[in-house]
Design an enzyme around this catalytic site. Structure first.
Site, PDB file in Angstrom:
ATOM      1  N   HIS A 306      80.070  83.950 -30.153  1.00 37.25           N
ATOM      2  CA  HIS A 306      78.996  83.023 -30.512  1.00 37.25           C
ATOM      3  C   HIS A 306      79.527  82.030 -31.534  1.00 37.25           C
ATOM      4  O   HIS A 306      80.375  82.372 -32.364  1.00 37.25           O
ATOM      5  CB  HIS A 306      77.801  83.783 -31.091  1.00 37.25           C
ATOM      6  CG  HIS A 306      76.553  82.959 -31.199  1.00 37.25           C
ATOM      7  ND1 HIS A 306      76.297  82.135 -32.267  1.00 37.25           N
ATOM      8  CD2 HIS A 306      75.480  82.837 -30.360  1.00 37.25           C
ATOM      9  CE1 HIS A 306      75.129  81.537 -32.084  1.00 37.25           C
ATOM     10  NE2 HIS A 306      74.623  81.947 -30.939  1.00 37.25           N
ATOM     11  N   ASP A 363      72.632  86.387 -24.799  1.00 36.62           N
ATOM     12  CA  ASP A 363      72.620  86.096 -23.365  1.00 36.62           C
ATOM     13  C   ASP A 363      73.104  87.276 -22.527  1.00 36.62           C
ATOM     14  O   ASP A 363      72.817  87.351 -21.335  1.00 36.62           O
ATOM     15  CB  ASP A 363      73.500  84.880 -23.065  1.00 36.62           C
ATOM     16  CG  ASP A 363      73.048  83.655 -23.828  1.00 36.62           C
ATOM     17  OD1 ASP A 363      71.866  83.295 -23.714  1.00 36.62           O
ATOM     18  OD2 ASP A 363      73.861  83.062 -24.559  1.00 36.62           O
TER      19      ASP A 363
END
Length: 428
Positions: A306, A363
């Site tokens: 991320h 996700d």
């Protein structure tokens, strides 16, 4: 004595104030740098630039911390209530019982679309991307609710926020039904927010879709986990558009367009498609890990790492636990979840991933949950938009209420050709 940074440029020395945030974050205030020195900073993608002061969301990527208005994200999981979180983000405090009841009533009062929208949907190709429909229809709301284009008081703002949050799920469900050639299912005022969305998605005439408590809670959590995330691409877009004093509908429609990108809102679709390819191709998770570490191999392991988090994404932890709970309760087996579990276990003990701090992100599990609810992959990003809408509204309001706010206008370093002369067409 306030802390200051010293900048030396040639024979000139200037002092730059240091701003300290609530959690000890430090930033150098360069707002007068160009006026005083004639130079600008160069920061591609704004990775080191704070474009605003905000009291909405706090992230500590090193420690894996996410808080909404100071409240840790983990504290919203016991009895997940997306509407309560939406109110918190937008108005800066947890709602009282009366405020929450009034807001819910407003959502119910505004869940229907103007009948003129039916004609709009009929003119849309059945294979149109749902995110294109969502952005277009949010802009269309400005045509049907022109009284809310200029929000002069708290009452009108709350009305506009309620209309957007309520109608976005109706628009999303109608776009899905349109893609299948199915009749539109109108919202049921007796159902709560998430249950109503699933009802409009999956009910058929004379047979209502039955939502289990586990699925309703899971969808509340998916929306809550996506409700705001500091100055990401779509949120920054809402602020940029709003800084021009554009109305709330236009700003949120623009944010939807930014979210549409596969590097932003489409990431969970990439995860599901990757897991499906692994499953259909018979590739083992061990082989996937090996390929992901091979720079010459085109295979990409989606759902890990991320931009902000250098620790385990706290949202991913929550949604992973939710997956386990939902699948166990419903006695549902999903080969993709099994593959995801194995990939995570392998990555978390592999030095390549550990050293690079590549942990599962939100996700990685959100798509598996949405898939279990029957939501198709092309509607995943729409669900992300539904969840993120309160954050966009909150950020728009924060900027709108700031008396020091100005239109956003970044600078650039020009690297084109130097001054030249125009050559007439006959001489070229």
């Amino acid at each position: 004595m306030p802390e200051k940074a010293i900048l030396k440029l040639g024979d000139k020395t200037i002092e730059l104030p240091v701003i300290i945030g609530t959690e000890g974050e430090r930033g150098i205030d360069i707002s007068r740098l160009r006026d005083e020195t004639g130079v600008v900073t160069y920061d591609p993608s704004l990775g080191n630039t704070a474009v605003c002061k905000s009291a909405i969301t706090f992230i500590d990527g090193e420690k894996g911390i996410l808080r909404y208005r100071g409240i840790p994200i983990e504290q919203f999981t016991e009895k997940p209530n997306f509407m309560e979180v939406a109110w918190l983000l937008i108005f800066g405090r947890l709602p009282s019982k009366e405020e929450l009841a009034r807001f819910r009533d407003r959502l119910t009062d505004n869940e229907l679309l103007h009948e003129g929208f039916r004609h709009q949907f009929q003119s849309v190709p059945v294979d149109a991307p749902p995110m294109a429909i969502l952005s277009a229809m949010l802009s269309q709301l400005a045509c049907f609710h022109q009284e809310l284009l200029s929000l002069q008081d708290e009452e009108s703002f709350e009305d506009a926020a309620a209309r957007l949050i309520s109608k976005v799920r109706t628009i999303a469900a109608f776009s899905y039904r349109r893609s299948l050639g199915l009749p539109f299912i109108y919202p049921d005022p007796k159902l709560r927010y998430c249950a109503n969305f699933l009802h409009m998605m999956f009910s058929i005439p004379y047979q209502q879709y039955i939502i289990t408590p586990e699925i309703e809670d899971a969808l509340n959590l998916v929306f809550i986990m996506h409700a705001d995330h500091e100055q990401n691409c779509s949120t920054s877009t809402a602020r940029v558009v709003g800084s021009a004093k554009a109305n709330l509908f236009a700003s949120c429609a623009a944010a939807v367009c930014a979210l549409w990108g596969p590097l932003h809102g489409g990431a969970n679709v990439e995860v599901i498609e990757m897991l499906e390819r692994i499953h259909k191709g018979g590739v083992t998770p061990e082989e996937c890990i090996r390929q992901a570490k091979d720079k010459s191999n085109p295979f990409r392991l989606f759902g890990f790492g991320h931009r902000v988090y250098k620790n385990y994404d706290p949202r991913a932890k929550i949604l992973k636990a939710t997956c386990e709970k939902v699948f166990a309760k419903l006695h549902h087996k999903d080969e993709l979840l099994d593959i995801a579990r194995k990939l995570e276990a392998l990555a978390l003990k592999d030095s390549y991933f550990v050293e690079r701090r590549l942990y599962p992100n939100v996700d990685f599990y959100s798509g598996i949950l949405l898939r279990a609810m029957g939501i198709p992959t092309n509607v995943f990003t729409v669900c992300f938009a539904i969840g993120r809408l309160p954050g966009w509204i909150a950020q728009w309001k924060e900027q709108h209420d700031d008396p020091t706010s100005r239109i956003l206008r970044p600078r650039q370093i020009y690297v084109g050709p130097p001054q030249g002369d125009y050559v007439p067409l006959s001489k070229r």
